[in-house]
Design an enzyme around this catalytic site. Structure first.
Site, PDB file in Angstrom:
ATOM      1  N   LYS A 111       7.632  -9.040  -5.404  1.00 15.13           N
ATOM      2  CA  LYS A 111       8.584  -7.967  -5.735  1.00 15.13           C
ATOM      3  C   LYS A 111       8.823  -7.060  -4.524  1.00 15.13           C
ATOM      4  O   LYS A 111       9.954  -6.669  -4.250  1.00 15.13           O
ATOM      5  CB  LYS A 111       8.113  -7.161  -6.965  1.00 15.13           C
ATOM      6  CG  LYS A 111       8.279  -7.948  -8.282  1.00 15.13           C
ATOM      7  CD  LYS A 111       8.235  -7.109  -9.557  1.00 15.13           C
ATOM      8  CE  LYS A 111       8.672  -7.987 -10.754  1.00 15.13           C
ATOM      9  NZ  LYS A 111       8.356  -7.470 -12.079  1.00 15.13           N
ATOM     10  N   LYS A 191      10.621 -18.673 -11.291  1.00 19.36           N
ATOM     11  CA  LYS A 191      10.252 -18.418 -12.680  1.00 19.36           C
ATOM     12  C   LYS A 191      11.398 -17.691 -13.386  1.00 19.36           C
ATOM     13  O   LYS A 191      12.027 -16.821 -12.803  1.00 19.36           O
ATOM     14  CB  LYS A 191       9.000 -17.532 -12.672  1.00 19.36           C
ATOM     15  CG  LYS A 191       8.564 -17.017 -14.006  1.00 19.36           C
ATOM     16  CD  LYS A 191       7.438 -16.008 -13.861  1.00 19.36           C
ATOM     17  CE  LYS A 191       7.921 -14.568 -13.895  1.00 19.36           C
ATOM     18  NZ  LYS A 191       8.410 -14.068 -15.176  1.00 19.36           N
ATOM     19  N   LYS A 194      13.302 -11.547 -16.372  1.00 17.07           N
ATOM     20  CA  LYS A 194      14.334 -10.580 -16.760  1.00 17.07           C
ATOM     21  C   LYS A 194      14.992 -10.001 -15.524  1.00 17.07           C
ATOM     22  O   LYS A 194      16.203  -9.855 -15.458  1.00 17.07           O
ATOM     23  CB  LYS A 194      13.715  -9.460 -17.592  1.00 17.07           C
ATOM     24  CG  LYS A 194      13.334  -9.897 -18.980  1.00 17.07           C
ATOM     25  CD  LYS A 194      12.818  -8.717 -19.788  1.00 17.07           C
ATOM     26  CE  LYS A 194      11.373  -8.909 -20.194  1.00 17.07           C
ATOM     27  NZ  LYS A 194      10.436  -8.243 -19.287  1.00 17.07           N
TER      28      LYS A 194
HETATM   29  P1  ATP Z   1      10.310  -8.897 -15.142  1.00 15.44           P
HETATM   30  O1  ATP Z   1      11.248  -9.735 -14.326  1.00 15.44           O
HETATM   31  O2  ATP Z   1      10.849  -7.524 -15.416  1.00 15.44           O
HETATM   32  O3  ATP Z   1       8.905  -8.898 -14.622  1.00 15.44           O
HETATM   33  P2  ATP Z   1       9.582 -10.949 -17.044  1.00 15.44           P
HETATM   34  O4  ATP Z   1      10.626 -11.846 -17.562  1.00 15.44           O
HETATM   35  O5  ATP Z   1       8.664 -11.477 -15.991  1.00 15.44           O
HETATM   36  O6  ATP Z   1      10.290  -9.592 -16.600  1.00 15.44           O
HETATM   37  P3  ATP Z   1       7.455  -9.496 -18.368  1.00 15.44           P
HETATM   38  O7  ATP Z   1       7.811  -8.346 -19.248  1.00 15.44           O
HETATM   39  O8  ATP Z   1       6.979  -9.214 -16.990  1.00 15.44           O
HETATM   40  O9  ATP Z   1       8.738 -10.459 -18.316  1.00 15.44           O
HETATM   41  O10 ATP Z   1       6.379 -10.406 -19.101  1.00 15.44           O
HETATM   42  C1  ATP Z   1       6.283 -10.510 -20.510  1.00 15.44           C
HETATM   43  C2  ATP Z   1       5.444 -11.722 -20.877  1.00 15.44           C
HETATM   44  O11 ATP Z   1       6.223 -12.927 -20.689  1.00 15.44           O
HETATM   45  C3  ATP Z   1       4.196 -11.904 -20.017  1.00 15.44           C
HETATM   46  O12 ATP Z   1       3.150 -12.361 -20.856  1.00 15.44           O
HETATM   47  C4  ATP Z   1       4.580 -12.987 -19.032  1.00 15.44           C
HETATM   48  O13 ATP Z   1       3.460 -13.718 -18.572  1.00 15.44           O
HETATM   49  C5  ATP Z   1       5.491 -13.851 -19.885  1.00 15.44           C
HETATM   50  N1  ATP Z   1       6.478 -14.563 -19.074  1.00 15.44           N
HETATM   51  C6  ATP Z   1       7.400 -13.992 -18.275  1.00 15.44           C
HETATM   52  N2  ATP Z   1       8.173 -14.919 -17.693  1.00 15.44           N
HETATM   53  C7  ATP Z   1       7.726 -16.127 -18.128  1.00 15.44           C
HETATM   54  C8  ATP Z   1       8.122 -17.480 -17.867  1.00 15.44           C
HETATM   55  N3  ATP Z   1       9.130 -17.747 -17.056  1.00 15.44           N
HETATM   56  N4  ATP Z   1       7.438 -18.472 -18.488  1.00 15.44           N
HETATM   57  C9  ATP Z   1       6.392 -18.200 -19.322  1.00 15.44           C
HETATM   58  N5  ATP Z   1       5.979 -16.941 -19.610  1.00 15.44           N
HETATM   59  C10 ATP Z   1       6.631 -15.912 -19.016  1.00 15.44           C
HETATM   60 MG    MG Z   2       7.241 -10.120 -15.115  1.00 15.28          MG
END
Ligand code: ATP
Ligand code: MG
Length: 323
Positions: A111, A191, A194
């Protein structure tokens, strides 16, 4: 009964990676564990955002979580900023966390490398995460694979605090992963996240899901329709494992290996499986959107329950630390 804790940032829409990696598992685990699920809005302010968007996204995240199967009568669902003890414990943990451990976290490096000026909150993020979990003295944390390194640090923080102030007071929380522990974005580059804008939303209409699915990256070895593939290296196959029945998953894998199907056939079958799973979720979400006061009530009662437990932990911590 073991306690589980997990969180999700209101940094965008709940996507199918979050769902398969974490939230679907939460809905299952809430049946057998005392469960705490948190919308971690204090984490979400570590990247640039608009205050009005944060407010809206926090409510939308709650609607999505309830629609995805979280049940306020079984688990405690709440918003982090409604329980100030999270930040109080985070400050305390700052004093036992080695800087070097923070600097080697992959998510921090990733990040920070995309930012011109790096706020300290991005570096300290895993400390607040450790506080989130340990405030409820949870021993199990259902998350996606990207959080495994942060959890290792949570255990380190628990160990260091325990060694100094209270042997065995905090449990060492363990990650609990699903088979779909890491869903890639459909372009195959990173990955699904969001904050990366490469997501398929849990509440997205089927036409728009298909528009993203059709051009999605598959096994690069399948250049021509007749080239056989390896399902395990293909993100579409990983999604099948999350959304399709075991028979379909097996069939899809055989068709890929023998080049019996082209990738587009495989994607059409996946779109149908996704649709089957998402129809009831979409329906629940639109019902909930009509009853905003139910959503507010659920959040308020979640926060009340958490504050009591959080206060108990903080009181014990303060006592042991000489305040
Ligand atoms: P950001 O980009 O804001 O970090 P994010 O999509 O990574 O958002 P988080 O809120 O950080 O989502 O994570 C929420 C949950 O979803 C965590 O348990 C994380 O491990 C899981 N997670 C996030 N992205 C993935 C993915 N691509 N595959 C599987 N699990 C995921
Ligand atoms: Mg995340």
């Amino acid at each position: 009964m073991s306690r589980i804790f997990s969180g999700i940032q209101p940094s965008g829409e709940l996507h199918i990676g979050n769902y398969l990696g974490a939230v679907k598992n939460w809905a299952e685990l809430q049946r057998s564990y005392e469960s705490f699920f948190c919308i971690v809005d204090y984490h979400a302010i570590t990247i640039p955002y608009e205050p009005e968007d944060l407010r809206v996204r926090t409510r939308e995240m709650m609607v999505s979580l309830l629609a995805a199967g979280l049940d306020p009568s079984r688990s405690t669902i709440f918003v982090q900023s409604m329980v100030p003890e999270h930040t109080e414990l985070a400050w305390i943990f700052n004093s036992v966390t080695p800087l070097g451990e923070l600097e080697r976290q992959t998510q921090y490096k990733d990040k920070a490398s995309r930012m011109e000026s790096v706020p300290a909150g991005i570096l300290n993020y895993p400390i607040l995460q450790a506080a989130d979990i340990l405030l409820y003295r949870a021993d199990l944390v259902p998350v996606g694979e990207d959080q495994v390194q942060h959890l290792e640090l949570s255990r380190e923080i628990a160990r260091r605090w325990n060694a100094r102030f209270g042997d065995g007071f905090f449990p060492e929380p363990q990650a609990k992963l699903t088979p779909a522990r890491r869903i890639m974005g459909l372009d195959g580059n990173a990955k699904m996240s969001k904050s990366m804008g490469n997501t398929v939303g849990l509440l997205e209409p089927p036409e728009s899901i298909w528009e993203k699915l059709r051009p999605a990256v598959t096994d690069p070895a399948r250049v021509r329709r007749t080239d056989p593939g390896t399902p395990e290296v293909c993100n579409i196959y990983q999604l099948h494992r999350g959304f399709s029945t075991p028979e379909t998953v097996e069939h899809v894998a055989a068709q890929c290996r023998s080049a019996g199907w082209g990738c587009i056939d495989c994607k059409k079958t996946l779109a149908a499986s996704i649709e089957t799973e998402l129809v009831p979720i979409r329906r629940r979400a639109s019902e909930l959107a009509e009853r905003p006061s139910d959503v507010e009530d659920a959040l308020a009662s979640g926060a009340t329950r958490c504050r009591r437990i959080a206060r108990e932990t903080i009181d014990a911590v303060r006592e042991r630390m000489g305040f």
